[in-house]
Design an enzyme around this catalytic site. Structure first.
Site, PDB file in Angstrom:
ATOM      1  N   ASP A 171       0.863  -1.172   0.000  1.00  0.00           N
ATOM      2  CA  ASP A 171       0.000   0.000   0.000  1.00  0.00           C
ATOM      3  C   ASP A 171       0.904   1.228   0.000  1.00  0.00           C
ATOM      4  O   ASP A 171       1.855   1.303   0.781  1.00  0.00           O
ATOM      5  CB  ASP A 171      -0.924   0.006   1.229  1.00  0.00           C
ATOM      6  CG  ASP A 171      -2.102   0.941   1.012  1.00  0.00           C
ATOM      7  OD1 ASP A 171      -2.584   1.054  -0.129  1.00  0.00           O
ATOM      8  OD2 ASP A 171      -2.538   1.585   1.981  1.00  0.00           O
ATOM      9  N   LYS A 219      14.066   5.489 -11.418  1.00  0.00           N
ATOM     10  CA  LYS A 219      13.080   5.579 -10.327  1.00  0.00           C
ATOM     11  C   LYS A 219      13.419   4.550  -9.244  1.00  0.00           C
ATOM     12  O   LYS A 219      13.318   4.824  -8.049  1.00  0.00           O
ATOM     13  CB  LYS A 219      11.651   5.370 -10.872  1.00  0.00           C
ATOM     14  CG  LYS A 219      10.582   5.573  -9.804  1.00  0.00           C
ATOM     15  CD  LYS A 219       9.163   5.467 -10.322  1.00  0.00           C
ATOM     16  CE  LYS A 219       8.153   5.473  -9.179  1.00  0.00           C
ATOM     17  NZ  LYS A 219       6.777   5.198  -9.581  1.00  0.00           N
TER      18      LYS A 219
END
Ligand code: ITT
Length: 191
Positions: A74, A171
């Site tokens: 999450d 990233k």
């Protein structure tokens, strides 16, 4: 017996099932952990104050539905000037007002500080759920830029570039997800 961990395998062997609907997340995690199995089966994301609570609750549900090693993640964007909003509501806010809506809320705001946080929950049968987290600090830009990545990447800037202007490899050198996934990977390799 605990086996030596190989790429994409849990401590006891067997592939890791990554429960996510998000292909971008899956690709980023796979680049770190090796071959994972994406399981787009959905799970209940409870309303809670922290990403950890959401992940732990979700894991209880998916661990009952899937065999073997299971993980889910999450994540959320926390904007300082918005007192941490959208935070645990990031998925809903992205679907509703989107990046343009966040930029509008930030109009005239000088404090652009924000961070992404990722919380990974990992479990295998007979083992307690493990939690790993990572954060990346940056700024909400004044415009959306770039076409790579997903979600809030075009409006989240680190060192003058949005996360949508850099490729997955770059990233993965700095992101919240790369940090949480590497922490999981390190733990898996400590047999
Ligand atoms: P799953 O729950 O199925 O894994 P999701 O996309 O709903 O996929 P989250 O609830 O963890 O994932 O993410 C909350 C929101 O934050 C969602 O809109 C994502 O697109 C966004 N988000 C998460 N990680 C991000 C990242 O690395 N860059 C940009 N946006 C991100």
């Amino acid at each position: 017996m605990v086996k030596i961990n190989r790429e994409g395998q849990g401590k006891k062997g067997g592939m890791i099932n990554f429960v996510t609907s998000n292909k971008g997340k899956y690709a980023e995690a796979q680049a770190i952990l090796g071959d994972l199995v994406q399981m787009d089966i959905g799970y209940t994301e409870i309303q809670a104050d922290t990403l950890e609570e959401v992940a732990i609750y979700g894991m209880k549900e998916v661990a009952l539905r899937l065999k073997g090693a299971v993980m889910l993640e999450d994540a959320g964007l926390f904007v300082q000037a918005l007192r941490g909003f959208p935070g645990v509501y990031s998925a809903y806010v992205q679907k509703t007002i989107g990046n343009a809506g966040i930029l509008r809320l930030m109009e005239g705001e000088k404090n652009r500080s924000a961070y992404f946080k990722s919380v990974v929950a990992y479990a295998e049968p007979g083992m307690q759920t493990m939690i790993f987290s990572g954060e990346v600090y940056g700024q909400i830009g004044f415009e959306a830029r770039g076409s790579q990545g997903f979600g809030y990447d075009p409006i989240f800037y680190v060192d003058g570039m949005s996360l949508a202007e850099i490729d997955l490899e770059k990233k993965n050198q700095i992101s919240h997800r790369a940090k949480s996934m590497r922490a999981l990977d390190d733990w898996l390799h400590k047999c």
